[in-house]
Design an enzyme around this catalytic site. Structure first.
Site, PDB file in Angstrom:
ATOM      1  NE  ARG A 128      -2.540   0.725   3.419  1.00 17.61           N
ATOM      2  CZ  ARG A 128      -1.779   1.512   4.187  1.00 17.61           C
ATOM      3  NH1 ARG A 128      -1.479   2.736   3.812  1.00 17.61           N
ATOM      4  NH2 ARG A 128      -1.325   1.060   5.344  1.00 17.61           N
ATOM      5  CE1 TYR A 171     -16.600   3.004 -17.348  1.00 20.28           C
ATOM      6  CE2 TYR A 171     -16.070   3.942 -15.222  1.00 20.28           C
ATOM      7  CZ  TYR A 171     -16.452   2.864 -15.986  1.00 20.28           C
ATOM      8  OH  TYR A 171     -16.681   1.652 -15.395  1.00 20.28           O
ATOM      9  CG  ASP A 200     -10.612   7.355 -18.786  1.00 18.21           C
ATOM     10  OD1 ASP A 200      -9.949   6.524 -19.439  1.00 18.21           O
ATOM     11  OD2 ASP A 200     -11.512   7.042 -17.992  1.00 18.21           O
ATOM     12  CE  LYS A 257     -13.156  -1.467 -18.343  1.00 21.33           C
ATOM     13  NZ  LYS A 257     -13.557  -0.072 -18.250  1.00 21.33           N
TER      14      LYS A 257
END
Ligand SMILES: *Cc1c(COP(=O)(O)O)cnc(C)c1O
Length: 375
Positions: free
Chosen positions: A43, A97, A168, A193
């Site tokens: 993290r 989006y 994006d 994607k």
């Protein structure tokens, strides 16, 4: 190295222990801290397998550094939240989006962040800027209408005013479009994607300058959303074939767009690669290829879109996109179902609009599949 080669080699971890040619997977979450400059922890977004993917994407996007996340929305939300505070204003396009749109409408108000949505047009975006605008978020080509915006124009306008720009770049992929080079600060991808490319992993990435990466990473440590080593390795492996996958997919998409364009049962085709597209010239000027997403509107008097989708045999009705298999969906009942019918009409998303994510299959099989369903 050229992009095809970068896909294969950039960022790979040298396996000095065994001499293996593929990056080893370091699954440990606990790292030695003695005599180290940086503490490693998943993290903290700095483990070897995370770094390997970031280096590969940075090579392809020509960016200095970046942060890898467990989803595209983790990348987008963290990148935005790293540069806004209460009282600030954000400009977004209304064709963004759905998840990014929802982030702004569902979460911004209670954080005291104001947002203006504009048309997919550089002048409209620039005009929406106010004294307290801190971020502009754009997307090109857009989902599902494949609209294209003048990236350089937005970037130059924003730079003069010290506004952080985020794009994006999911639909274009790093192979077809490198917005950082056009002046955009932060490039975000849903790795779920094309980068993942096989519809089996969820991830996202934001790449930018070293300085802005530090800021995003600092906020990311507080918000979480890091990616585990096994998925990093799958992503790295997938990216090795990114250029041949997307190359083939783009070629197929061009052929299918041309086929649909001249079809009597198809009312319109949205694909920036078509010479008839209103966005063709602009797309040519800022992209190296037009991608493998397209959408089209059936003539509803001749074909029922619902029956059409159910009659396809190879192309699968499914949400999500960018996989090696061709998928199709009706945005009005999937990605844009939450938006009112009136708003959908205003943006230009009709009930007969279908969005096609073109895969790597032999294109004649795909065209025959479409022909059969149209009949
Ligand atoms: C899927 C998608 C996202 C969100 O990515 P997740 O990995 O689902 O969080 C963002 N932008 C675009 C264009 C997408 O297609």
């Amino acid at each position: 190295m050229r992009k095809d080669t970068q896909c294969v080699h950039s960022g790979a971890i040298k396996d000095t222990m065994s001499g293996g040619v593929i990056s080893p997977i370091f699954t440990t979450t606990a790292f030695d801290y003695l005599d180290r400059e940086h503490l490693s922890y998943p993290r903290y977004f700095n483990t070897p397998n995370q770094n390997a993917v970031v280096a590969k994407v940075c090579a392809l996007e020509v960016a200095e550094d970046g942060v890898l996340f467990s989803s595209g929305m983790a990348a987008m939300s963290t990148a935005i939240l790293a540069f806004v505070k209460s009282g600030d204003h954000v400009v977004m396009m209304d064709e963004l989006y759905g998840g990014t749109h929802a982030l702004a409408t569902d979460e911004f108000p209670r954080l005291g962040i104001e947002c203006t949505f504009t048309a997919t047009d550089a002048d409209a975006v620039c005009k929406a800027v106010k004294d307290n605008t801190r971020i502009i978020v754009i997307e090109s080509p857009t989902n599902p209408l494949l609209s294209v915006i003048d990236i350089k124009k937005v970037a130059e306008f924003a730079r003069k005013r010290n506004i952080v720009t985020i794009i994006d770049n999911t639909f274009a992929t790093p192979l077809h479009q490198n917005p950082h080079g056009l002046g955009i600060d932060i490039v975000v991808h849903s790795g779920t994607k094309y980068m993942g490319g096989h519809s089996d992993i969820c991830c996202g990435i934001a790449v930018t300058t070293r300085e802005k990466t530090e800021r995003i990473r600092a906020v990311a440590r507080n918000l979480g959303g890091s990616l585990n080593a096994a998925t990093c390795a799958l992503l790295e492996r997938s990216m090795m074939t990114l250029s041949i996958r997307v190359g083939r997919q783009t070629e197929n998409a061009g052929r299918i767009a041309q086929h649909l364009e001249q079809h009597a049962k198809v009312r319109r085709v949205n694909y920036p690669g078509l010479a008839s597209s209103a966005f063709h010239r602009l797309a040519r000027s800022q992209m190296d290829g037009f991608g493998a997403m397209l959408s089209f509107e059936l003539d509803q008097e001749k074909v029922d879109p619902n029956r059409f989708v159910r009659s396809l045999r190879i192309i699968k009705p499914a949400v999500s996109l960018g996989g090696i298999e061709s998928t199709i969906c009706a945005p009005a009942v999937t990605s844009h179902a939450k938006i009112s019918a009136e708003e959908r009409r205003r943006i230009g998303i009709s009930d007969s609009l279908l969005r096609l994510s073109v895969g790597i299959e032999q294109v004649d099989d795909l065209i025959e599949d479409i022909e059969g369903a149209l009949k």
